[in-house]
Design an enzyme around this catalytic site. Structure first.
Site, PDB file in Angstrom:
ATOM      1  N   SER A   9       0.814  -1.222   0.000  1.00  0.00           N
ATOM      2  CA  SER A   9       0.000   0.000   0.000  1.00  0.00           C
ATOM      3  C   SER A   9       0.844   1.268   0.000  1.00  0.00           C
ATOM      4  CB  SER A   9      -0.960   0.004   1.192  1.00  0.00           C
ATOM      5  OG  SER A   9      -0.249  -0.061   2.412  1.00  0.00           O
ATOM      6  N   SER A 125      14.569  -7.447   6.578  1.00  0.00           N
ATOM      7  CA  SER A 125      14.951  -7.313   7.975  1.00  0.00           C
ATOM      8  C   SER A 125      15.256  -5.835   8.185  1.00  0.00           C
ATOM      9  CB  SER A 125      16.161  -8.211   8.278  1.00  0.00           C
ATOM     10  OG  SER A 125      16.637  -8.010   9.584  1.00  0.00           O
ATOM     11  N   TYR A 139      11.068  -3.794  18.013  1.00  0.00           N
ATOM     12  CA  TYR A 139      11.287  -3.831  16.569  1.00  0.00           C
ATOM     13  C   TYR A 139      12.558  -4.617  16.253  1.00  0.00           C
ATOM     14  CZ  TYR A 139      12.065  -2.166  11.794  1.00  0.00           C
ATOM     15  OH  TYR A 139      12.296  -2.091  10.440  1.00  0.00           O
ATOM     16  N   LYS A 143      13.117  -8.245  14.088  1.00  0.00           N
ATOM     17  CA  LYS A 143      14.009  -8.367  12.942  1.00  0.00           C
ATOM     18  C   LYS A 143      15.129  -9.387  13.209  1.00  0.00           C
ATOM     19  CE  LYS A 143      11.841  -5.415  10.354  1.00  0.00           C
ATOM     20  NZ  LYS A 143      11.135  -5.845   9.125  1.00  0.00           N
TER      21      LYS A 143
END
Length: 264
Positions: A9, A125, A139, A143
């Protein structure tokens, strides 16, 4: 080639879909909301946290094309703040989107590629998946999980002709910054006195970062390669240097560098 990309998007996903479709590939992309469509791209409504929607998305591509040559795991989100003030639900949401979202898709994509005798899996990543970043711990954890999963997947599927590539972007100017959910609890700012300044620095670095088209060009090259490398750091020279320094310096030395940078 038939390419499936998650999260097209905006940002990286949109840039990759535009470039790869423009180069003549048959591109399918997932999104959670209605957006203006890129000509030639097939949009699939799918939430990466929903098993049935993920399965249906992969089935739609294979029913239409009979194969998936390249799968690009791009969908993701960020939750920031001091880890002490991140809730367990924050952690669950972060991992469910960034890591389990990838796992769900690969659960259905890998068998397709194994049966067809090969394919490329490209997973996004971050340099935050190579070093734990302060006030972005959840976060970074998501990753790091992608890094470990892909390392194992690469070894397990190489006999089937499947190539697994991990991209580690640095700071990019995308909608990611505005969409990050950061801890707003006043106590967090009182206890962690460097939090506000660090958050300001993080947002400045991202807003002045590279354009998503830079990463899209790199992905285009990887798609065309017969034998791509295992991983690619796509970042500014300074950030690529930080990855190198992290790999060669004693952990305590690099921690001191990060502390200084984030003024901790």
């Amino acid at each position: 080639m038939v390419i499936l990309i998650t999260g097209i998007s905006s940002g990286f996903g949109k840039a990759m879909a535009e470039r790869l479709s423009g180069e003549g590939h048959k591109v399918y992309g997932t999104c959670r909301r209605e957006v203006e469509h890129i000509p030639g791209v097939v949009y699939i409504h799918a939430e990466v946290t929903d098993d049935s929607q993920v399965e249906a998305a992969v089935k739609q591509v294979t029913d239409a094309e009979g194969r998936i040559d390249v799968f690009i795991n791009n969908a993701g989100m960020g939750i920031g703040g001091p880890l002490e003030f991140n809730s367990v639900e924050d952690a669950r949401r972060q991992m469910d989107v960034n890591w389990l979202g990838m796992v769900r898709f690969l659960h259905f994509v890998v068998p397709v590629m194994r049966r067809q005798g090969g394919g490329k899996i490209i997973c996004l990543s971050s340099i935050g998946g190579l070093m734990g970043l302060p006030f972005q711990g959840l976060y970074s954890a998501s990753k790091f999980a992608i890094e470990g999963y892909c390392e194992a997947l690469r070894l397990e599927t190489r006999a089937f002709g499947i190539k697994v590539v991990v991209l580690e972007p640095g700071d990019f100017s995308t909608g990611f910054t505005a969409q990050r959910r950061s801890v707003a609890d006043p106590e967090a700012y009182e206890v962690y006195t460097t939090y506000a300044k660090s958050l300001e620095s993080i947002e400045h670095d991202e807003s002045s970062g590279l354009k998503p088209e830079v990463l899209a060009r790199k992905v285009s090259k990887i798609v065309r390669m017969r034998n791509p490398r295992y991983r690619y750091v796509v970042a500014s020279l300074e950030q690529r240097l930080s990855v190198f320094i992290n790999a060669v310096l004693p952990p305590s030395w690099f921690a001191a560098i990060l502390s200084s940078y984030y003024k901790l």
